[in-house]
Design a protein around this motif. Structure first.
Motif, PDB file in Angstrom:
ATOM      1  N   UNK A   1       0.872  -1.173   0.000  1.00  0.00           N
ATOM      2  CA  UNK A   1       0.000   0.000   0.000  1.00  0.00           C
ATOM      3  C   UNK A   1       0.905   1.218   0.000  1.00  0.00           C
ATOM      4  N   UNK A   2       0.807   2.029  -1.062  1.00  0.00           N
ATOM      5  CA  UNK A   2       1.634   3.234  -1.149  1.00  0.00           C
ATOM      6  C   UNK A   2       0.711   4.444  -1.094  1.00  0.00           C
ATOM      7  N   UNK A   3       0.970   5.338  -0.143  1.00  0.00           N
ATOM      8  CA  UNK A   3       0.201   6.576  -0.079  1.00  0.00           C
ATOM      9  C   UNK A   3       1.157   7.714  -0.371  1.00  0.00           C
ATOM     10  N   UNK A   4       0.867   8.486  -1.434  1.00  0.00           N
ATOM     11  CA  UNK A   4       1.817   9.506  -1.859  1.00  0.00           C
ATOM     12  C   UNK A   4       3.120   8.840  -2.222  1.00  0.00           C
ATOM     13  N   UNK A   5       4.192   9.224  -1.530  1.00  0.00           N
ATOM     14  CA  UNK A   5       5.487   8.617  -1.817  1.00  0.00           C
ATOM     15  C   UNK A   5       5.860   7.563  -0.770  1.00  0.00           C
ATOM     16  N   UNK A   6       4.960   7.343   0.210  1.00  0.00           N
ATOM     17  CA  UNK A   6       5.337   6.476   1.324  1.00  0.00           C
ATOM     18  C   UNK A   6       4.725   5.090   1.217  1.00  0.00           C
ATOM     19  N   UNK A   7       5.561   4.101   1.442  1.00  0.00           N
ATOM     20  CA  UNK A   7       5.054   2.740   1.580  1.00  0.00           C
ATOM     21  C   UNK A   7       4.554   2.594   3.014  1.00  0.00           C
ATOM     22  N   UNK A   8       3.241   2.501   3.179  1.00  0.00           N
ATOM     23  CA  UNK A   8       2.669   2.455   4.536  1.00  0.00           C
ATOM     24  C   UNK A   8       2.282   1.036   4.944  1.00  0.00           C
ATOM     25  N   UNK A   9       2.623   0.049   4.100  1.00  0.00           N
ATOM     26  CA  UNK A   9       2.135  -1.318   4.309  1.00  0.00           C
ATOM     27  C   UNK A   9       2.293  -1.816   5.739  1.00  0.00           C
ATOM     28  N   UNK A  10       3.438  -1.486   6.354  1.00  0.00           N
ATOM     29  CA  UNK A  10       3.631  -2.021   7.702  1.00  0.00           C
ATOM     30  C   UNK A  10       3.526  -0.956   8.793  1.00  0.00           C
ATOM     31  N   UNK A  11       2.986   0.221   8.427  1.00  0.00           N
ATOM     32  CA  UNK A  11       2.814   1.267   9.451  1.00  0.00           C
ATOM     33  C   UNK A  11       1.534   1.017  10.247  1.00  0.00           C
ATOM     34  N   UNK A  12       1.550   1.301  11.561  1.00  0.00           N
ATOM     35  CA  UNK A  12       0.301   1.199  12.331  1.00  0.00           C
ATOM     36  C   UNK A  12      -0.655   2.329  11.942  1.00  0.00           C
ATOM     37  N   UNK A  13      -1.965   2.168  12.207  1.00  0.00           N
ATOM     38  CA  UNK A  13      -2.963   3.156  11.766  1.00  0.00           C
ATOM     39  C   UNK A  13      -2.627   4.590  12.178  1.00  0.00           C
ATOM     40  N   UNK A  14      -2.107   4.745  13.409  1.00  0.00           N
ATOM     41  CA  UNK A  14      -1.890   6.110  13.912  1.00  0.00           C
ATOM     42  C   UNK A  14      -0.766   6.839  13.185  1.00  0.00           C
ATOM     43  N   UNK A  15       0.034   6.104  12.404  1.00  0.00           N
ATOM     44  CA  UNK A  15       1.135   6.758  11.687  1.00  0.00           C
ATOM     45  C   UNK A  15       0.791   6.997  10.225  1.00  0.00           C
ATOM     46  N   UNK A  16      -0.457   6.674   9.828  1.00  0.00           N
ATOM     47  CA  UNK A  16      -0.769   6.723   8.401  1.00  0.00           C
ATOM     48  C   UNK A  16      -1.387   8.047   7.963  1.00  0.00           C
ATOM     49  N   UNK A  17      -1.863   8.834   8.917  1.00  0.00           N
ATOM     50  CA  UNK A  17      -2.446  10.116   8.581  1.00  0.00           C
ATOM     51  C   UNK A  17      -3.667   9.942   7.668  1.00  0.00           C
ATOM     52  N   UNK A  18      -4.569   9.071   8.112  1.00  0.00           N
ATOM     53  CA  UNK A  18      -5.753   8.731   7.329  1.00  0.00           C
ATOM     54  C   UNK A  18      -6.967   8.978   8.209  1.00  0.00           C
ATOM     55  N   UNK A  19      -8.021   9.506   7.598  1.00  0.00           N
ATOM     56  CA  UNK A  19      -9.254   9.664   8.356  1.00  0.00           C
ATOM     57  C   UNK A  19     -10.242   8.603   7.929  1.00  0.00           C
ATOM     58  N   UNK A  20     -10.870   7.954   8.899  1.00  0.00           N
ATOM     59  CA  UNK A  20     -11.857   6.931   8.535  1.00  0.00           C
ATOM     60  C   UNK A  20     -13.172   7.172   9.252  1.00  0.00           C
ATOM     61  N   UNK A  21     -14.265   7.044   8.523  1.00  0.00           N
ATOM     62  CA  UNK A  21     -15.595   7.150   9.113  1.00  0.00           C
ATOM     63  C   UNK A  21     -16.242   5.772   9.028  1.00  0.00           C
ATOM     64  N   UNK A  22     -16.678   5.272  10.190  1.00  0.00           N
ATOM     65  CA  UNK A  22     -17.238   3.933  10.240  1.00  0.00           C
ATOM     66  C   UNK A  22     -18.735   3.961   9.994  1.00  0.00           C
ATOM     67  N   UNK A  23     -19.235   2.773   9.668  1.00  0.00           N
ATOM     68  CA  UNK A  23     -20.657   2.609   9.404  1.00  0.00           C
ATOM     69  C   UNK A  23     -21.512   3.082  10.578  1.00  0.00           C
ATOM     70  N   UNK A  24     -21.028   2.822  11.815  1.00  0.00           N
ATOM     71  CA  UNK A  24     -21.802   3.223  12.995  1.00  0.00           C
ATOM     72  C   UNK A  24     -21.278   4.523  13.604  1.00  0.00           C
TER      73      UNK A  24
END
Ligand code: ATP
Ligand code: MG
Lengths: 267, 354
Positions: free
Chosen positions: B60-83
């Motif tokens: 998984x590459x985001x921008x220039x970074x390979x984030x495959x083994x990064x934990x969620x808190x280091x990915x700088x991603x926002x997620x909205x859940x179904x609930x």
């Protein structure tokens, strides 16, 4: 929640009657402790503070009361910590032994107290750990007995806990531990408090296990009351009972001030 | 803001493939939907991007970074859940401030940005409310505000509308799309609802059985489906059993009841090979006055009045097809049993190998 007016009258009546029946022993103990006569009788032969005074001047009862309080407090602290951690492990681990472990942790509730007490006693005196008739040995017994209550209440809360709350915290930048501390622990805190109250009450009233682990200089209130009843049929024991009831009520009130008790029972 | 590359992304649960080697490029600022039936692996894909599920293999590459083994808190991603996962022990303001507090922003900045975020989602004045005091739609807005206030590189949404009632769903669909456009944030949207995917997306990836079977704009997906699954999953289609008459690709015919019918189709077909011919009901026209290149005799089986549309069930060469016709004044109505001529534009039909 349902409006109170929607509850049928029969239900109200039944619960009122049950409550009254449950409160009868409390009333009996309180009245017996306020007895003016020389022996433990019910109904009391007049009311007086005679036996209350006797309790407050009896070094045996006072020290037993202190021991019970300290044992209950310390074992509650320990079993709340251990029990919460165990509940987290039991609800989150996917290992093959988890269901076995869950039953194992609940064993002290189903096992008769005398069996557990005897087992611990035999273990203490035959091993060289020096635990027999010590405060530490007594505490270990109480932690074993109270831990399942914490595990049960906290597990119930964790089973209903929505993991996506933790995940939301993670993706907002929290480390696993921070997410746990700021979200999970806060959400299940009322269940932890409920478990702690249970643990305290159970420890304070614990008798069978204690019987095997206490010593003449290390007596808890229930065993002091028992001893007193066996040798002198005095109302001091009932007076001590009043103070025991008072402490339990007080601990509930204090905790409800600290955490919102209403929320515990709403679950 | 960044683009996303998924390279041979795979997740297997004890030998069962939940996601089987997906390759995708999601462009910067794009609204990309993953659309597919239940259990096809949409959520698993999204959760791998978010970091909650560790891929079995792939990158998984985001921008220039390979984030495959990064934990969620280091990915700088926002997620909205179904609930929506609004923290129940915090009020709305504290929920939204959560990410900013973790980032140790100064207090007055946090307060200002929380106020701004609430204004942006139209919930000014809701600071003191708790989750139990919010409607589903409001919770969703809070969840979005909580995520957007941290200015993530990527926004992930897992079926965010499925818990809402129909009219609110319609409203939120456009609202989310507008907000995304305004912010220009790269967005991956998971849904099993084709309407949502078609109206909101810049591009759609249709998933089936752990794989992405077609990627394209809503128009491409709807008008030029590459597989039978895509045709039938998205919108309604008439699927007829036919055999290849001649040719292949864009210059081919199939035989319906012995009549050669021109259509588009895949390459490498042999005459006589059984294929499916797919035509959308709204592209089937009825009546002798039509001027479509394809003209075939059919019989009306039934007529259903649907307000703005009239739907006809027709028998064509022994097979049943549906035709939808605008209910306009002047449009002739056909009674059951009437022999009619039907037709369609060959560019609007597709031969697919089953
Ligand atoms: N933790 C898990 N352990 C084992 N199997 C899993 C796990 N999570 C998902 N799966 C399986 O992986 C497959 C894909 O699941 P996923 O949740 O990604 O589907 P989905 O496309 O999001 O479906 P839905 O529309 O129902 O949410 C399913 O067959 C599911 O059973
Ligand atoms: Mg899903």
């Amino acid at each position: 929640m349902q409006e109170e007016t929607n509850i049928p009258f029969v239900f109200k009546a039944i619960s009122l009657i049950s409550l009254a029946i449950l409160l009868v022993p409390v009333g009996v103990v309180v009245l017996a402790g306020l007895n003016a006569g020389d022996y433990l009788t019910f109904p009391p032969q007049g009311l007086s503070l005679r036996w209350i005074k006797a309790f407050l001047t009896s070094s045996m009862f006072l020290s037993a009361y202190g021991v019970s309080f300290v044992v209950a407090l310390v074992s509650t602290l320990i079993s709340t910590t251990i029990g919460t951690m165990a509940a987290i492990y039991l609800t989150r681990s996917r290992g093959p032994f988890v269901s076995f472990l869950r039953g194992f942790f609940m064993l002290p509730i189903v096992l008769p107290g005398v069996v557990l007490g005897l087992a611990l006693y035999v273990f203490y005196v035959t091993s060289d750990l020096g635990l027999a008739r010590t405060m530490t040995g007594l505490l270990i017994g109480h932690v074993i007995v109270t831990c399942p209550f914490v595990i049960a209440t906290v597990t119930a809360a964790l089973v209903g806990f929505d993991r996506s709350l933790e995940e939301a915290a993670r993706s907002l930048g929290a480390s696993p531990f921070t997410a746990f501390r700021l979200v999970t622990l806060k959400v299940i805190s009322s269940a932890i408090s409920a478990g702690a109250i249970f643990a305290f009450i159970v420890s304070f009233g614990q008798f069978e296990v204690t019987l095997f682990l206490s010593a003449p200089d290390l007596q808890t209130l229930p065993s002091a009351m028992y001893v007193s009843m066996r040798y002198k049929f005095e109302p001091t024991a009932a007076a001590a009972g009043i103070f025991a009831i008072a402490l339990v009520v007080l601990s509930m009130v204090v905790t409800s001030r600290l955490v919102n008790l209403k929320r515990i029972f709403e679950r | 803001m960044s683009d996303i590359h998924l390279k041979k992304l795979t997740k297997s649960y004890g030998g069962h493939l939940a996601v089987a080697g997906i390759n995708l490029h999601i462009a910067e600022g794009e609204f990309f939907s993953l659309l597919g039936p239940s259990g096809c692996g949409k959520s698993t894909t999204l959760r791998m991007i978010a970091g909650f599920v560790q891929p079995t293999s792939g990158e998984i590459i985001i921008g220039a970074d390979d984030v495959t083994s990064l934990p969620p808190e280091k990915r700088d991603i926002g997620i909205v859940f179904q609930n929506y996962a609004i923290f129940p022990h915090m009020n709305v303001a504290d929920n939204i401030a959560f990410g900013l507090k973790l980032r140790k922003r100064p207090r007055d900045e946090i307060r200002r940005r929380v106020t701004d975020a609430l204004r942006q989602v139209g919930l000014s004045g809701y600071e003191e409310r708790y989750q139990r005091e919010l409607s589903g739609g409001e919770q969703q807005r809070v969840a979005l505000a909580r995520v957007l206030v941290t200015e993530p590189r990527i926004l992930l949404l897992d079926e965010p509308l499925s818990a809402l009632d129909k009219s609110l769903r319609e409203e939120m669909k456009y609202w989310i799309k507008d907000l995304q456009k305004k912010l220009g944030i790269t967005t991956v949207y998971v849904t099993h609802d084709q309407d949502e995917a078609l109206t909101m997306s810049d591009r759609i990836g249709v998933m089936q059985k752990a794989q992405v079977v077609q990627v394209g704009t809503p128009q491409e997906i709807y008008e030029a489906p590459k597989t039978l699954f895509v045709t039938t999953f998205i919108g309604h289609s008439n699927v007829m059993d036919v055999i290849v008459g001649s040719g292949s690709g864009s210059d081919m015919t199939v035989l319906i009841d012995g009549n050669p019918v021109p259509t588009r189709g895949p390459e490498n077909l042999v005459p006589g090979q059984p294929v499916k011919l797919v035509v959308r009901p709204e592209n089937v026209v009825i009546g002798p006055d039509q001027e479509t290149p394809v003209r075939l005799p059919a019989t009306v089986l039934s007529e259903t009045y649907q307000g703005s549309l009239i739907r006809y069930r027709l028998s064509l060469g022994g097979q049943e097809i549906i035709a939808e016709r605008q209910n306009q004044s002047g449009n002739e109505r056909f009674n059951p049993g009437t022999p009619v001529t039907v037709g369609w534009d060959p560019g609007r039909s597709e031969a697919l190998v089953a």
